[in-house]
Scaffold this motif. Structure first.
Motif, PDB file in Angstrom:
ATOM      1  N   ASP A  48     -18.315  -2.552 -17.567  1.00  0.00           N
ATOM      2  CA  ASP A  48     -18.126  -1.309 -16.833  1.00  0.00           C
ATOM      3  C   ASP A  48     -17.760  -1.651 -15.388  1.00  0.00           C
ATOM      4  OD1 ASP A  48     -18.354   1.097 -15.430  1.00  0.00           O
ATOM      5  OD2 ASP A  48     -20.025   1.790 -16.663  1.00  0.00           O
ATOM      6  N   LEU A  49     -16.532  -1.317 -15.020  1.00  0.00           N
ATOM      7  CA  LEU A  49     -15.996  -1.658 -13.695  1.00  0.00           C
ATOM      8  C   LEU A  49     -15.970  -0.465 -12.739  1.00  0.00           C
ATOM      9  CD1 LEU A  49     -13.017  -3.796 -15.006  1.00  0.00           C
ATOM     10  CD2 LEU A  49     -15.073  -4.664 -13.901  1.00  0.00           C
ATOM     11  N   ILE A  82     -12.407   1.597 -15.270  1.00  0.00           N
ATOM     12  CA  ILE A  82     -11.734   0.801 -14.246  1.00  0.00           C
ATOM     13  C   ILE A  82     -11.065   1.720 -13.224  1.00  0.00           C
ATOM     14  CG2 ILE A  82      -9.621   0.549 -15.607  1.00  0.00           C
ATOM     15  CD1 ILE A  82      -9.481  -2.360 -14.585  1.00  0.00           C
ATOM     16  N   GLN A  83     -11.255   1.415 -11.966  1.00  0.00           N
ATOM     17  CA  GLN A  83     -10.664   2.199 -10.876  1.00  0.00           C
ATOM     18  C   GLN A  83      -9.155   1.905 -10.774  1.00  0.00           C
ATOM     19  OE1 GLN A  83     -12.321   4.407  -8.982  1.00  0.00           O
ATOM     20  NE2 GLN A  83     -14.298   3.981  -9.920  1.00  0.00           N
ATOM     21  N   ASP A  84      -8.399   2.898 -10.320  1.00  0.00           N
ATOM     22  CA  ASP A  84      -6.945   2.754 -10.179  1.00  0.00           C
ATOM     23  C   ASP A  84      -6.554   1.503  -9.385  1.00  0.00           C
ATOM     24  OD1 ASP A  84      -6.311   5.020 -11.619  1.00  0.00           O
ATOM     25  OD2 ASP A  84      -6.067   6.294  -9.855  1.00  0.00           O
ATOM     26  N   ARG A  85      -7.217   1.288  -8.258  1.00  0.00           N
ATOM     27  CA  ARG A  85      -6.828   0.172  -7.386  1.00  0.00           C
ATOM     28  C   ARG A  85      -7.070  -1.179  -8.060  1.00  0.00           C
ATOM     29  NH1 ARG A  85     -10.964   2.865  -5.451  1.00  0.00           N
ATOM     30  NH2 ARG A  85     -13.000   1.888  -5.188  1.00  0.00           N
ATOM     31  N   VAL A  86      -8.091  -1.262  -8.912  1.00  0.00           N
ATOM     32  CA  VAL A  86      -8.353  -2.496  -9.651  1.00  0.00           C
ATOM     33  C   VAL A  86      -7.402  -2.592 -10.839  1.00  0.00           C
ATOM     34  CG1 VAL A  86     -10.085  -3.774 -10.968  1.00  0.00           C
ATOM     35  CG2 VAL A  86     -10.755  -2.571  -8.873  1.00  0.00           C
ATOM     36  N   LEU A  87      -7.136  -1.475 -11.478  1.00  0.00           N
ATOM     37  CA  LEU A  87      -6.212  -1.453 -12.613  1.00  0.00           C
ATOM     38  C   LEU A  87      -4.827  -1.956 -12.211  1.00  0.00           C
ATOM     39  CD1 LEU A  87      -5.615  -0.694 -15.559  1.00  0.00           C
ATOM     40  CD2 LEU A  87      -5.057   1.610 -14.739  1.00  0.00           C
ATOM     41  N   ASN A  91      -2.165  -4.312 -14.190  1.00  0.00           N
ATOM     42  CA  ASN A  91      -0.794  -3.867 -14.477  1.00  0.00           C
ATOM     43  C   ASN A  91       0.240  -4.858 -13.958  1.00  0.00           C
ATOM     44  OD1 ASN A  91      -1.830  -1.518 -15.615  1.00  0.00           O
ATOM     45  ND2 ASN A  91      -1.476  -0.293 -13.797  1.00  0.00           N
ATOM     46  N   ILE A  92       0.077  -5.288 -12.727  1.00  0.00           N
ATOM     47  CA  ILE A  92       1.041  -6.199 -12.096  1.00  0.00           C
ATOM     48  C   ILE A  92       1.143  -7.512 -12.860  1.00  0.00           C
ATOM     49  CG2 ILE A  92       1.405  -7.636 -10.028  1.00  0.00           C
ATOM     50  CD1 ILE A  92       0.237  -5.249  -8.403  1.00  0.00           C
ATOM     51  N   THR A  93       0.015  -7.994 -13.342  1.00  0.00           N
ATOM     52  CA  THR A  93      -0.011  -9.283 -14.042  1.00  0.00           C
ATOM     53  C   THR A  93       0.281  -9.156 -15.534  1.00  0.00           C
ATOM     54  OG1 THR A  93      -2.394  -9.079 -14.385  1.00  0.00           O
ATOM     55  CG2 THR A  93      -1.653 -10.276 -12.413  1.00  0.00           C
ATOM     56  N   GLY A  94       0.354  -7.927 -16.034  1.00  0.00           N
ATOM     57  CA  GLY A  94       0.592  -7.712 -17.455  1.00  0.00           C
ATOM     58  C   GLY A  94      -0.658  -7.842 -18.313  1.00  0.00           C
ATOM     59  N   LEU A  95      -1.797  -8.048 -17.681  1.00  0.00           N
ATOM     60  CA  LEU A  95      -3.042  -8.195 -18.442  1.00  0.00           C
ATOM     61  C   LEU A  95      -3.454  -6.900 -19.138  1.00  0.00           C
ATOM     62  CD1 LEU A  95      -5.100 -10.455 -16.035  1.00  0.00           C
ATOM     63  CD2 LEU A  95      -4.049 -11.100 -18.197  1.00  0.00           C
ATOM     64  N   ASP A  96      -2.978  -5.765 -18.621  1.00  0.00           N
ATOM     65  CA  ASP A  96      -3.281  -4.489 -19.267  1.00  0.00           C
ATOM     66  C   ASP A  96      -2.681  -4.405 -20.664  1.00  0.00           C
ATOM     67  OD1 ASP A  96      -0.721  -4.389 -17.992  1.00  0.00           O
ATOM     68  OD2 ASP A  96      -0.727  -2.205 -18.178  1.00  0.00           O
ATOM     69  N   GLU A  97      -1.678  -5.239 -20.933  1.00  0.00           N
ATOM     70  CA  GLU A  97      -1.028  -5.257 -22.244  1.00  0.00           C
ATOM     71  C   GLU A  97      -1.824  -6.055 -23.277  1.00  0.00           C
ATOM     72  OE1 GLU A  97       1.738  -3.506 -22.986  1.00  0.00           O
ATOM     73  OE2 GLU A  97       1.748  -2.741 -20.924  1.00  0.00           O
ATOM     74  N   ILE A  98      -2.667  -6.981 -22.818  1.00  0.00           N
ATOM     75  CA  ILE A  98      -3.386  -7.840 -23.763  1.00  0.00           C
ATOM     76  C   ILE A  98      -4.893  -7.611 -23.758  1.00  0.00           C
ATOM     77  CG2 ILE A  98      -1.623  -9.646 -23.753  1.00  0.00           C
ATOM     78  CD1 ILE A  98      -3.472 -11.251 -21.856  1.00  0.00           C
ATOM     79  N   ILE A 104     -10.049   4.923 -17.709  1.00  0.00           N
ATOM     80  CA  ILE A 104      -9.505   4.654 -16.385  1.00  0.00           C
ATOM     81  C   ILE A 104      -9.935   5.755 -15.416  1.00  0.00           C
ATOM     82  CG2 ILE A 104      -7.367   4.397 -15.061  1.00  0.00           C
ATOM     83  CD1 ILE A 104      -6.170   3.295 -17.761  1.00  0.00           C
ATOM     84  N   ARG A 105     -10.389   5.353 -14.238  1.00  0.00           N
ATOM     85  CA  ARG A 105     -10.868   6.293 -13.220  1.00  0.00           C
ATOM     86  C   ARG A 105      -9.859   6.382 -12.094  1.00  0.00           C
ATOM     87  NH1 ARG A 105     -15.479   8.964 -14.979  1.00  0.00           N
ATOM     88  NH2 ARG A 105     -16.576   7.542 -16.296  1.00  0.00           N
ATOM     89  N   GLY A 106      -9.600   7.607 -11.633  1.00  0.00           N
ATOM     90  CA  GLY A 106      -8.713   7.807 -10.496  1.00  0.00           C
ATOM     91  C   GLY A 106      -9.425   7.539  -9.190  1.00  0.00           C
ATOM     92  N   GLU A 107      -8.656   7.430  -8.137  1.00  0.00           N
ATOM     93  CA  GLU A 107      -9.197   7.164  -6.800  1.00  0.00           C
ATOM     94  C   GLU A 107     -10.190   8.249  -6.388  1.00  0.00           C
ATOM     95  OE1 GLU A 107      -8.661   4.531  -4.752  1.00  0.00           O
ATOM     96  OE2 GLU A 107      -7.341   3.572  -6.164  1.00  0.00           O
ATOM     97  N   ASN A 108      -9.968   9.470  -6.807  1.00  0.00           N
ATOM     98  CA  ASN A 108     -10.814  10.573  -6.366  1.00  0.00           C
ATOM     99  C   ASN A 108     -11.758  11.067  -7.462  1.00  0.00           C
ATOM    100  OD1 ASN A 108      -9.571  10.691  -3.790  1.00  0.00           O
ATOM    101  ND2 ASN A 108      -7.827  11.717  -4.723  1.00  0.00           N
ATOM    102  N   SER A 109     -11.965  10.277  -8.483  1.00  0.00           N
ATOM    103  CA  SER A 109     -12.842  10.707  -9.587  1.00  0.00           C
ATOM    104  C   SER A 109     -14.288  10.654  -9.169  1.00  0.00           C
ATOM    105  CB  SER A 109     -12.648   9.794 -10.795  1.00  0.00           C
ATOM    106  OG  SER A 109     -11.363   9.948 -11.309  1.00  0.00           O
TER     107      SER A 109
END
Length: 109
Positions: A48-49, A82-87, A91-98, A104-109
């Motif tokens: 839980d992030l 997972i918070q947007d900023r951590v997600l 995403n950038i590294t492609g780890l979200d695909e594997i 997923i939590r938004g910045e204002n959740s």
């Protein structure tokens, strides 16, 4: 740089609640607590992030190691809340695909 780790063990699942920052200073602590949970066959490790305020590439490396360990030991890893900023790092590294990521939590959740 603080990281709080709280592990709740259930029958075939461990829920790991993280709070604080996952970076070069705290990654070893996370790895030492997380990896042994992946060694049991058919065991789900749910991380839980929601309360992670910052993560760097060292933190991503810990999750890559945990994913590799789950593959080797026939267990499962799931990242939740997972918070947007951590997600964005995933995403950038492609780890979200594997990696199994849900809640997923938004910045204002």
């Amino acid at each position: 740089m603080n990281l709080e780790i709280d592990v709740v063990d259930e029958k075939a699942k461990s829920v790991v609640h993280l709070s604080g920052e996952v970076d070069v200073y705290t990654a070893t602590k996370l790895k030492d607590n997380l990896l042994p949970l992946t060694y049991e066959k058919d065991h789900l490790v749910e991380v839980d992030l929601e309360s992670i305020t910052y993560m760097d590439s060292t933190g991503l490396g810990v999750f890559i190691s945990a994913l590799k360990s789950t593959n080797e030991h026939d267990s499962k890893l799931k990242l939740v809340n997972i918070q947007d900023r951590v997600l964005r790092l995933f995403n950038i590294t492609g780890l979200d695909e594997i990696m199994d990521i849900e809640g997923i939590r938004g910045e204002n959740s």
